[in-house]
Structures are given as C-alpha cells and as structure tokens.
Design a protein around this motif. Structure first.
Motif, PDB file in Angstrom:
ATOM      1  N   ASN A 182     161.475  -4.148  47.257  1.00  0.00           N
ATOM      2  CA  ASN A 182     161.658  -4.842  48.522  1.00  0.00           C
ATOM      3  C   ASN A 182     161.796  -3.832  49.653  1.00  0.00           C
ATOM      4  OD1 ASN A 182     161.838  -7.264  47.054  1.00  0.00           O
ATOM      5  ND2 ASN A 182     164.032  -6.961  46.767  1.00  0.00           N
ATOM      6  N   VAL A 183     161.254  -4.173  50.830  1.00  0.00           N
ATOM      7  CA  VAL A 183     161.540  -3.375  52.023  1.00  0.00           C
ATOM      8  C   VAL A 183     162.948  -3.748  52.469  1.00  0.00           C
ATOM      9  CG1 VAL A 183     160.912  -2.888  54.401  1.00  0.00           C
ATOM     10  CG2 VAL A 183     159.128  -3.269  52.706  1.00  0.00           C
ATOM     11  N   VAL A 184     163.870  -2.803  52.388  1.00  0.00           N
ATOM     12  CA  VAL A 184     165.264  -3.087  52.735  1.00  0.00           C
ATOM     13  C   VAL A 184     165.675  -2.474  54.061  1.00  0.00           C
ATOM     14  CG1 VAL A 184     165.962  -3.336  50.330  1.00  0.00           C
ATOM     15  CG2 VAL A 184     166.082  -1.083  51.420  1.00  0.00           C
ATOM     16  N   GLY A 185     164.760  -1.759  54.710  1.00  0.00           N
ATOM     17  CA  GLY A 185     165.104  -1.147  55.974  1.00  0.00           C
ATOM     18  C   GLY A 185     164.102  -0.080  56.354  1.00  0.00           C
ATOM     19  N   ALA A 186     164.570   0.906  57.121  1.00  0.00           N
ATOM     20  CA  ALA A 186     163.690   1.977  57.589  1.00  0.00           C
ATOM     21  C   ALA A 186     164.515   3.235  57.813  1.00  0.00           C
ATOM     22  CB  ALA A 186     162.983   1.563  58.879  1.00  0.00           C
ATOM     23  N   ILE A 187     163.854   4.371  57.743  1.00  0.00           N
ATOM     24  CA  ILE A 187     164.482   5.649  58.070  1.00  0.00           C
ATOM     25  C   ILE A 187     163.638   6.288  59.166  1.00  0.00           C
ATOM     26  CG2 ILE A 187     163.266   6.846  56.185  1.00  0.00           C
ATOM     27  CD1 ILE A 187     165.713   8.684  55.970  1.00  0.00           C
ATOM     28  N   SER A 188     164.296   6.758  60.218  1.00  0.00           N
ATOM     29  CA  SER A 188     163.559   7.250  61.390  1.00  0.00           C
ATOM     30  C   SER A 188     164.157   8.558  61.885  1.00  0.00           C
ATOM     31  CB  SER A 188     163.589   6.203  62.510  1.00  0.00           C
ATOM     32  OG  SER A 188     164.933   5.919  62.882  1.00  0.00           O
ATOM     33  N   ALA A 189     163.326   9.293  62.655  1.00  0.00           N
ATOM     34  CA  ALA A 189     163.776  10.569  63.205  1.00  0.00           C
ATOM     35  C   ALA A 189     162.947  10.926  64.430  1.00  0.00           C
ATOM     36  CB  ALA A 189     163.657  11.673  62.152  1.00  0.00           C
ATOM     37  N   TYR A 190     163.567  11.660  65.353  1.00  0.00           N
ATOM     38  CA  TYR A 190     162.888  12.196  66.518  1.00  0.00           C
ATOM     39  C   TYR A 190     162.655  13.689  66.303  1.00  0.00           C
ATOM     40  CZ  TYR A 190     164.568   7.933  68.873  1.00  0.00           C
ATOM     41  OH  TYR A 190     164.832   6.636  69.214  1.00  0.00           O
ATOM     42  N   GLN A 191     161.702  14.233  67.014  1.00  0.00           N
ATOM     43  CA  GLN A 191     161.507  15.686  67.048  1.00  0.00           C
ATOM     44  C   GLN A 191     160.785  16.043  68.341  1.00  0.00           C
ATOM     45  OE1 GLN A 191     158.416  14.876  63.611  1.00  0.00           O
ATOM     46  NE2 GLN A 191     158.537  17.058  63.942  1.00  0.00           N
ATOM     47  N   ARG A 192     160.688  17.332  68.627  1.00  0.00           N
ATOM     48  CA  ARG A 192     159.971  17.744  69.821  1.00  0.00           C
ATOM     49  C   ARG A 192     158.546  17.217  69.778  1.00  0.00           C
ATOM     50  NH1 ARG A 192     161.625  24.155  70.425  1.00  0.00           N
ATOM     51  NH2 ARG A 192     163.867  23.818  70.837  1.00  0.00           N
ATOM     52  N   VAL A 193     157.961  16.969  70.942  1.00  0.00           N
ATOM     53  CA  VAL A 193     156.597  16.445  71.006  1.00  0.00           C
ATOM     54  C   VAL A 193     155.684  17.346  70.180  1.00  0.00           C
ATOM     55  CG1 VAL A 193     154.634  15.945  72.511  1.00  0.00           C
ATOM     56  CG2 VAL A 193     156.955  15.360  73.240  1.00  0.00           C
ATOM     57  N   THR A 194     154.959  16.757  69.270  1.00  0.00           N
ATOM     58  CA  THR A 194     154.181  17.555  68.328  1.00  0.00           C
ATOM     59  C   THR A 194     152.862  16.871  68.018  1.00  0.00           C
ATOM     60  OG1 THR A 194     154.295  18.686  66.192  1.00  0.00           O
ATOM     61  CG2 THR A 194     155.235  16.477  66.290  1.00  0.00           C
ATOM     62  N   THR A 195     152.113  17.439  67.073  1.00  0.00           N
ATOM     63  CA  THR A 195     150.767  16.958  66.763  1.00  0.00           C
ATOM     64  C   THR A 195     150.804  15.822  65.741  1.00  0.00           C
ATOM     65  OG1 THR A 195     150.505  18.529  64.944  1.00  0.00           O
ATOM     66  CG2 THR A 195     149.874  19.274  67.155  1.00  0.00           C
ATOM     67  N   ALA A 196     149.665  15.152  65.599  1.00  0.00           N
ATOM     68  CA  ALA A 196     149.556  14.064  64.629  1.00  0.00           C
ATOM     69  C   ALA A 196     149.725  14.580  63.209  1.00  0.00           C
ATOM     70  CB  ALA A 196     148.207  13.366  64.787  1.00  0.00           C
ATOM     71  N   ASP A 197     149.204  15.784  62.931  1.00  0.00           N
ATOM     72  CA  ASP A 197     149.335  16.348  61.581  1.00  0.00           C
ATOM     73  C   ASP A 197     150.798  16.602  61.241  1.00  0.00           C
ATOM     74  OD1 ASP A 197     146.639  16.270  61.177  1.00  0.00           O
ATOM     75  OD2 ASP A 197     146.280  18.378  61.669  1.00  0.00           O
ATOM     76  N   THR A 198     151.536  17.145  62.185  1.00  0.00           N
ATOM     77  CA  THR A 198     152.961  17.402  61.945  1.00  0.00           C
ATOM     78  C   THR A 198     153.716  16.092  61.746  1.00  0.00           C
ATOM     79  OG1 THR A 198     152.883  19.436  63.231  1.00  0.00           O
ATOM     80  CG2 THR A 198     155.047  18.460  62.870  1.00  0.00           C
ATOM     81  N   LEU A 199     153.388  15.071  62.524  1.00  0.00           N
ATOM     82  CA  LEU A 199     154.041  13.771  62.360  1.00  0.00           C
ATOM     83  C   LEU A 199     153.718  13.162  60.999  1.00  0.00           C
ATOM     84  CD1 LEU A 199     153.524  12.185  65.892  1.00  0.00           C
ATOM     85  CD2 LEU A 199     155.679  12.936  64.877  1.00  0.00           C
ATOM     86  N   ALA A 200     152.485  13.362  60.530  1.00  0.00           N
ATOM     87  CA  ALA A 200     152.119  12.842  59.203  1.00  0.00           C
ATOM     88  C   ALA A 200     152.935  13.537  58.117  1.00  0.00           C
ATOM     89  CB  ALA A 200     150.624  13.031  58.962  1.00  0.00           C
ATOM     90  N   ARG A 201     153.157  14.845  58.276  1.00  0.00           N
ATOM     91  CA  ARG A 201     153.987  15.570  57.294  1.00  0.00           C
ATOM     92  C   ARG A 201     155.432  15.089  57.360  1.00  0.00           C
ATOM     93  NH1 ARG A 201     150.593  19.980  58.789  1.00  0.00           N
ATOM     94  NH2 ARG A 201     152.086  20.708  60.341  1.00  0.00           N
ATOM     95  N   THR A 202     155.913  14.806  58.576  1.00  0.00           N
ATOM     96  CA  THR A 202     157.270  14.269  58.707  1.00  0.00           C
ATOM     97  C   THR A 202     157.381  12.912  58.024  1.00  0.00           C
ATOM     98  OG1 THR A 202     157.582  15.430  60.811  1.00  0.00           O
ATOM     99  CG2 THR A 202     159.069  13.601  60.341  1.00  0.00           C
ATOM    100  N   ALA A 203     156.359  12.074  58.185  1.00  0.00           N
ATOM    101  CA  ALA A 203     156.374  10.762  57.532  1.00  0.00           C
ATOM    102  C   ALA A 203     156.407  10.909  56.013  1.00  0.00           C
ATOM    103  CB  ALA A 203     155.153   9.952  57.957  1.00  0.00           C
ATOM    104  N   THR A 204     155.653  11.864  55.484  1.00  0.00           N
ATOM    105  CA  THR A 204     155.675  12.117  54.032  1.00  0.00           C
ATOM    106  C   THR A 204     157.059  12.564  53.591  1.00  0.00           C
ATOM    107  OG1 THR A 204     153.331  12.727  54.022  1.00  0.00           O
ATOM    108  CG2 THR A 204     154.671  13.492  52.170  1.00  0.00           C
TER     109      THR A 204
END
Length: 500
Positions: free
Chosen positions: A119-141
């Motif tokens: 079940n989807v029970v929620g979400a985990i989130s984070a901010y970081q300095r403005v960065t590239t799509a590749d870096t955001l994809a690694r953060t999501a992983t």
C-alpha cells in the motif's frame, strides 16, 4: 553512483531502532539534502500529514497537511509516482505550505511514494540546491531505497497511531510474475521488488535454502528496464575453485591447458541485462577481490589476457549464509559485503508464511499433474492439516517435492494424507502416539545424556558431571537411579559404543 557508506549507516540506525527523525538527519547530512519530511496518508480521511521531519520548525511541520491530489505531495501519494521538481519557484503545483520559499532562495524538490505491505502509506521528500534532472533522478532513487529500508519503523509508527490505512479500491495488491503468495510477508517482498526493479542498484537476496531467491532475482529482471536483455544465473557454490574465475570473467586462448579458444564469461554474456550470483558467500577470498573491482568499476580482464573489458550489468546476489557473521569472522570481505548489500531483501521461510502453504500446494498439484499426466483435483482435509502443522525446514522446495511425490502415489483424483512423506505424518494418523507419560520420557532422555557424557569422558564421573553442568553428587545419584555402570566406559576410546 549511490552513496553506499551512507546507506550502510542508515541501515545500522534502522537495525538499532533509532528514531525516524535521527534517520532523516543522517540522510540529510550525508546526501546534502535539506528540509526532509516523511508524510503519512490517511486513506479514509483522504489527507496527508507530515509526521516526521528534519530541518523544519514545529510550526512549519504543523502546516504540512495536504488533501489527496493536492500539490506535489498529494499527487505523489494519489498517483503512486515520484516527482522531481527542478525549481520550486517555477512550479505551479508547489504549494509551499511549510515556507520553503520564505528565505528567498530557489530550490529543487524530490518526493517519492512510501510503500508498506503493497500500500502507498505516504511519501518521503527532500529539498536541495537547484540542480539537474539527472541529479534529481539519483535523489529519487536514493529516497526510494531509503523508503524500502524504513519498512519496520514505519510499521511501528502506523501501529502506534491506530488501525492501518485502508487501501483504496483502485489500488490493487501487488504481485510478481513467477512468485506465489498472499501472506503479508510476501506482499512486503513484492512491494520491495517493485520499488527497486527499475533502479540499477545492486540487490542482495538473503534467506534460507529453498525460499525462492532465484525466482525473486528473475522477477527483479522481468520488472526492470533491462527485461529485454539477458538474465544470466550462476551458482557460485557449484563451481570448483579452479573454474569459477574463468566462468565469471572468461579466458583467452592458451590461458591454461585445454583453453583452445577465447571464451566469454558470465559477465560478458549478461551485458545489457542482469547477472544473478547465487550463493555468493561461497566465493574464495581471491575471487572476492576480483568481483569487488567489477562492482566498483564495471571492468575486468579475461583470464590470461590484458585487454580491459567494460560491461553494463545489473548485479543481483543471493546467499543462504550469514554474511555479516562471515565478515566478523574474516571469511568474507567487508568492502564487498557493503557493495552487495545496498538493497537487501530477505525471503521469509515457509514457516513464516503459513497462509501460503495451501496456495502453493494447489499450484504444485497442478504443475505435477501436467508433468506426469495425472488428474489429482483436490487435497484431502487430513492432508491439508499435515501440511499446515509441519515446520518445513526445506521451505518451498521441500513442499514442492512432497506434493510431486504424493501426486505420483495418488490412485484417484484426491491427494490423501498417507501419500505424504513419513516426515510429515502425525502420531494420530499413523497410530504411533507415545504410550509412556512425561516422567518416563524425561527419564529416558536423562539416561541417554548421562551415558553419552560418560562415554565421551571414558567413565570419569567428575568430568561427565562438569560436561552436563551438574554436581558430582547429582551425577552419582542419577547413575545409581538409572543403574549405569561407569566402569564399562573406562579404558576404551572416547565415544566407544556401550555394550550390554
């Protein structure tokens, strides 16, 4: 590359039972993330609330409430998809409930769904300095992997809050092709497989022999973006020491006697796909070193060659041994273990998923029918009772063998209890219930222990008493009570059989 040392620190914190905010702090400081938040969903109220955070004030945390589908977090939970926002200032869906823009600085934002028992029970989130799509994809992983590691503390948190969230009618239970199970333990496994399948992360499958680790590895491959590539499996325990290096890395012509031509190894054969290394704990120290280099750099040399070969391979390893204990004993390299155990998945033994036994048995009846041309249509109630009461040390593999044997012995369309192996038979079914009482049975066990201790110590009652952790006086009384003659064990070798 993923921060392996950071994931190991997080794993240790979770194992020690550290609070979730401490885990988020470790992740934030180690990965350079800001204002981390773990939000939980109430499916009945259709509301999402920030439950734990690092870098938020109490007032900011209290303002972190969203309806399903509202804002980025609401959409992540409702649609069960990750969101990578390069600029929160330019994103109209970003509601800024917690005041991230108050400091006047633009940021990137990543949010991924949290799963528990499919079940989807929620979400985990984070901010970081403005960065590239590749870096955001690694953060999501990274956040997805950490979310999987938090299953146990999440369960504790949800249990403390009250009843578990209700799954939406349009949110089906997960399943994995080739794997069978309806128990909570297996649904947790399915959720983890779905979470990590599309990631290039190395997965370590652990569990007792016969729990289905190869099926899980094949499922990881089938669910991944590499599914059109090869799936190559190698059993490290089945290959002799002198052969395994050639099997894994290949060899050049003339590398050894009998090497008449160049041969590609399993790593090259798995290029573009998945390599499954079963029983990884049986690798020799020399092979462990070479495997570590491949995991780190994805390059190697064939046996007897100088050419460097680069491969694009996703590694899934498995073991039935306790690798952590082997690391402590020095028989398995710690650096290799941490490379392999980025995303560990433990396959539960069959005794922990009793609700799946009948389901699996029915499946094996069908496959055995097809394989042997039989027509068994059902399992009798006494046979089901035996299957449910047995402890299954050989796990699913043992169950499959038992059902196949019973199908071969069946004389009609029903699988009966007497067709199951003797190890599954009960005292009531076989008429072998013990006639003696508890006192007599304990006396028999006590006499056997004393005789064995006297044998091992050549009739020395004092030494036998120490071995059994009783006083010499107690030993003397029990020897007399059981009419044992210690002198008959003197003079012979330790372990000489008792003669009467």
């Amino acid at each position: 590359m993923l921060p392996l040392a950071l994931l190991q620190r997080i794993t240790e914190r979770v194992r020690k039972g550290d609070p979730l905010d401490a885990v988020l702090r470790t992740l934030s400081e180690g990965a350079g993330l800001q204002r981390m938040a773990l939000s939980l969903a109430d499916h009945e109220a259709r509301e999402i609330v920030i439950e734990v955070a690092h870098g938020l004030t109490r007032d900011e945390l209290d303002r972190g409430r969203y309806a399903f589908g509202e804002g980025v977090i609401g959409e992540v939970v409702e649609q069960a998809t990750a969101a990578c926002i390069p600029s929160i200032r330019a994103e109209p869906r970003f509601l800024d409930r917690t005041g991230a823009l108050d400091e006047g600085m633009d940021r990137s934002f990543t949010c991924v769904p949290l799963y528990l028992d499919n079940n989807v029970v929620g979400a985990i989130s984070a901010y970081q300095r403005v960065t590239t799509a590749d870096t955001l994809a690694r953060t999501a992983t990274l956040l997805t992997i950490v979310g999987g590691l938090l299953a146990t503390p999440l369960q504790r948190l949800l249990t403390a809050r009250g009843p578990e969230p209700v799954r939406r009618p349009d949110q089906p239970r997960l399943s994995v092709a080739g794997m069978i199970g309806r128990s909570g333990a297996m649904h947790d496994i399915f959720a983890l497989i779905h979470q990590v399948a599309d990631s290039p992360t190395t997965v370590l499958l652990t569990g007792e022999s016969g729990t289905g680790k190869e099926l899980a590895a094949a499922a990881l491959h089938a669910q991944s973006a590499r599914r059109r590539g090869p799936f190559v499996a190698v059993n490290c325990a089945a290959l002799p020491e002198g052969v395994i290096e050639s099997e894994l890395f290949g060899h050049e012509r003339g590398a050894f006697t009998g090497a008449l031509q160049r041969r590609r190894g399993r790593f090259e054969l798995a290029h573009g796909g998945t390599l499954f290394l079963d029983e990884i704990g049986d690798l020799s120290p020399a092979t462990q070193i070479k495997l570590l280099r491949v995991l780190q750099e994805r390059v190697f040399e064939r046996l007897g060659g100088n050419e460097t070969v680069a491969v694009d391979v996703r590694i899934v390893a498995a073991t039935s041994r306790e690798l952590e204990q082997m690391v402590a004993e020095g028989s398995f390299r710690a650096d290799l273990y941490y490379r392999l155990a980025v995303f560990p998945i433990r396959l539960p033994p069959l005794r922990e998923r009793g609700g799946d036994i009948v389901l699996l048995a029915d499946h094996f009846v069908e496959t055995s029918n097809r394989a042997h041309g039989r027509r068994v249509r059902r399992i009798s109630t006494p046979a089901i009772d035996m299957l449910m009461s047995y402890h299954w040390p050989g796990n699913v593999r043992e169950l499959e063998n038992c059902i196949e044997r019973a199908v071969l012995l069946a004389r009609d369309d029903v699988l009966h209890s007497h067709q199951l192996p003797p190890s599954l038979q009960t005292a009531d079914a076989t008429g072998t219930r013990a006639r003696s009482g508890l006192k007599q049975s304990l006396a028999v066990v006590e006499r056997e222990l004393i005789v064995e201790a006297l044998k091992a110590n050549r009739g020395n009652m004092a030494a036998a008493a120490r071995e059994l952790d009783i006083t010499e006086r107690m030993m003397g009384l029990r020897v007399k009570r059981h009419r044992i003659a210690p002198q008959r064990f003197k003079g012979g070798r330790a372990g000489t059989p008792e003669t009467t």
